[in-house]
Scaffold this motif. Structure first.
Motif, PDB file in Angstrom:
ATOM      1  N   ALA A 122      71.135  59.887  30.238  1.00  0.00           N
ATOM      2  CA  ALA A 122      70.669  58.525  29.970  1.00  0.00           C
ATOM      3  C   ALA A 122      71.206  58.479  28.456  1.00  0.00           C
ATOM      4  O   ALA A 122      71.694  57.375  27.896  1.00  0.00           O
ATOM      5  CB  ALA A 122      69.270  58.421  30.084  1.00  0.00           C
ATOM      6  N   GLU A 123      70.967  59.349  27.622  1.00  0.00           N
ATOM      7  CA  GLU A 123      71.127  59.428  26.278  1.00  0.00           C
ATOM      8  C   GLU A 123      72.478  59.269  25.942  1.00  0.00           C
ATOM      9  O   GLU A 123      72.877  58.467  25.155  1.00  0.00           O
ATOM     10  CB  GLU A 123      70.290  60.400  25.419  1.00  0.00           C
ATOM     11  N   THR A 125      75.155  58.320  27.758  1.00  0.00           N
ATOM     12  CA  THR A 125      75.896  57.080  28.564  1.00  0.00           C
ATOM     13  C   THR A 125      75.239  55.756  28.162  1.00  0.00           C
ATOM     14  O   THR A 125      75.807  54.619  28.271  1.00  0.00           O
ATOM     15  CB  THR A 125      75.835  57.209  29.937  1.00  0.00           C
ATOM     16  N   GLY A 126      73.937  55.875  27.844  1.00  0.00           N
ATOM     17  CA  GLY A 126      73.232  54.798  27.559  1.00  0.00           C
ATOM     18  C   GLY A 126      72.707  53.965  28.822  1.00  0.00           C
ATOM     19  O   GLY A 126      72.087  52.728  28.758  1.00  0.00           O
ATOM     20  N   LEU A 127      73.142  54.584  30.092  1.00  0.00           N
ATOM     21  CA  LEU A 127      72.674  54.180  31.295  1.00  0.00           C
ATOM     22  C   LEU A 127      71.131  54.375  32.028  1.00  0.00           C
ATOM     23  O   LEU A 127      71.055  55.683  31.490  1.00  0.00           O
ATOM     24  CB  LEU A 127      73.882  54.284  32.051  1.00  0.00           C
ATOM     25  N   SER A 128      70.647  53.774  32.802  1.00  0.00           N
ATOM     26  CA  SER A 128      69.583  54.382  33.368  1.00  0.00           C
ATOM     27  C   SER A 128      69.815  55.323  34.403  1.00  0.00           C
ATOM     28  O   SER A 128      71.385  55.171  34.870  1.00  0.00           O
ATOM     29  CB  SER A 128      68.788  53.143  34.073  1.00  0.00           C
ATOM     30  N   VAL A 129      69.211  56.054  34.587  1.00  0.00           N
ATOM     31  CA  VAL A 129      69.563  57.364  35.733  1.00  0.00           C
ATOM     32  C   VAL A 129      68.547  57.440  36.674  1.00  0.00           C
ATOM     33  O   VAL A 129      67.443  57.533  36.524  1.00  0.00           O
ATOM     34  CB  VAL A 129      69.931  58.766  35.003  1.00  0.00           C
ATOM     35  N   GLY A 365      67.646  53.682  30.436  1.00  0.00           N
ATOM     36  CA  GLY A 365      68.849  53.657  29.455  1.00  0.00           C
ATOM     37  C   GLY A 365      68.427  52.947  28.203  1.00  0.00           C
ATOM     38  O   GLY A 365      67.206  52.711  28.180  1.00  0.00           O
TER      39      GLY A 365
END
Length: 386
Positions: A122-123, A125-129, A365
């Motif tokens: 998450a950190e 990519t900036g995306l929610s996981v 994210g």
């Protein structure tokens, strides 16, 4: 949603990543597989991971290091997929993580542990996981596996009455469609084949490339009979297993007292995989078997399986539009999509769970994560877009 699916199976050789564009229209999930890539584990990490697996014993410091290092490696694979398939952005990552222990006692699964800290994904990519898929099914009294069962039933909906999906990874599992669907682990896939090669070469080699050793060897019928005496094969379904049972130490115990050449041992455990898959499917009378996973790259294994299955047609998932190496990562991309929409990701008939449950945990994210406000239509089938 543009979803990146991440998967590393029981062969522990690396991470498969897919980019999937997924949409739910009415009761149909439409999946466009944008691409697939594989990233091997760094040698040092893979060695430490394999040493930590049963029957190895490790301390919590090692667990912590592995959780971090695997999470960082999964994050690297996610970033590569995000840029290669979606130009540097996506909506969600679905990360299966790396199974290091599946706790089975008296036929019931008590717990499971997948490493690969999702916060790193998450950190970076900036995306929610969405991660930790299996635990909720187990908490609902299911086996926690094979979680691809729901995907398989949706994907094969509308095919012949008893179409069967077969995945041959470290462990082999099947999903059989029909009025009374079922899914379960049949037993070892590549696990004992790999263990036999490592044992016979003193760890110099780790797999039987193209089934060459098995092709050179002869099946030791006495050894095969001993291997087939394993009680797991006669346990009722649903059932799951793993390298907690089928590992190198297990093979060493079985081999004690059996004199056989290295190639004969590899041929015999290859026959065991084919035999146990065919035996498990025989009472279910599948009309076709659609195979995926690393095992399909072993022509000797596939020839044995075809012989044991007789007239049942064996084909690969590639023929139906899913590259065999990408099948499980694609399935978890779909399971992540379902979780993100508040929809159940398990099937009671496949895992034995007491109820259908929304699976996994969500790590938000950079933009946070908004939970769905209301349930949407439950999917009944899955199609692949070109």
């Amino acid at each position: 949603m543009r979803v990146i699916g991440l998967m590393s199976g029981t062969s522990h050789d690396g991470i498969d990543a897919v980019g999937a564009d997924i949409v739910l229209r009415d009761t149909t999930i439409q999946v466009r597989l944008v691409g697939h890539l594989s990233r091997p584990y760094p040698d040092e990490l893979r060695s430490e991971l394999i040493a930590a697996l049963p029957p190895g014993a490790i301390d919590m410091a090692t667990v912590c290091r592995l959780d971090t290092a695997i999470g960082q490696t999964f994050a690297d694979a996610a970033i590569a997929a995000m840029y290669e398939f979606f130009g540097g952005t996506a909506d969600l990552v679905a990360s299966h993580g790396q199974t290091v222990y599946h706790w089975v006692s008296d036929g019931a699964v008590r717990g499971t542990l997948q490493l690969g800290q999702p916060a790193w994904i998450a950190e970076r990519t900036g995306l929610s996981v969405v991660s930790d898929f299996r635990a909720r099914d187990i908490a609902a009294c299911g086996q926690g596996a094979p979680l691809v069962g729901l995907f398989d039933l949706l994907w094969l909906a509308g095919r012949s009455e008893r179409a069967t999906a077969l995945n041959i990874g470290g462990i082999a599992n099947v999903t059989v469609t029909g009025d009374k669907p079922v899914a379960f682990d049949t037993g070892p896939g590549n696990a004992l084949i790999d263990a036999a090669v490592e044992l016979c070469t003193g760890g110099v080699e780790h797999l039987d490339r193209a089934g060459e050793r098995a092709a050179r060897g002869d099946i030791d019928t006495d050894l095969l009979e001993t291997l087939l005496a394993e009680p797991y094969y006669r346990a009722p379904t649903p059932k799951t297993t793993g390298k907690e049972l089928f590992n190198r130490a297990y093979l060493e115990r079985v081999l004690d007292g059996h004199a056989a050449s290295a190639d004969d041992i590899v041929a015999t455990v290859t026959a065991l995989t084919a035999h146990t898959i065919a035996d498990a499917l025989a009472p279910l009378r599948p009309t076709e078997v659609i195979a995926s996973g690393g095992g399909i790259r072993n022509p000797t294994l596939m020839a044995m399986l075809g012989a044991y299955l007789g007239p049942t047609k064996v084909r690969t998932s590639d023929e139906l539009g899913i590259p065999s190496a990408a099948k499980e990562a694609t399935a978890f991309a779909v399971l992540g999509f379902l979780t993100a929409h508040g929809l159940a990701g398990n099937h009671r008939a496949c895992t034995g769970a007491g109820r259908a449950a929304v699976l996994g945990s969500i790590t938000p994210g950079a933009a946070g994560f908004t939970l769905p406000t209301a349930p949407i239509t439950v999917p009944l089938r899955l199609t692949l877009a070109g």
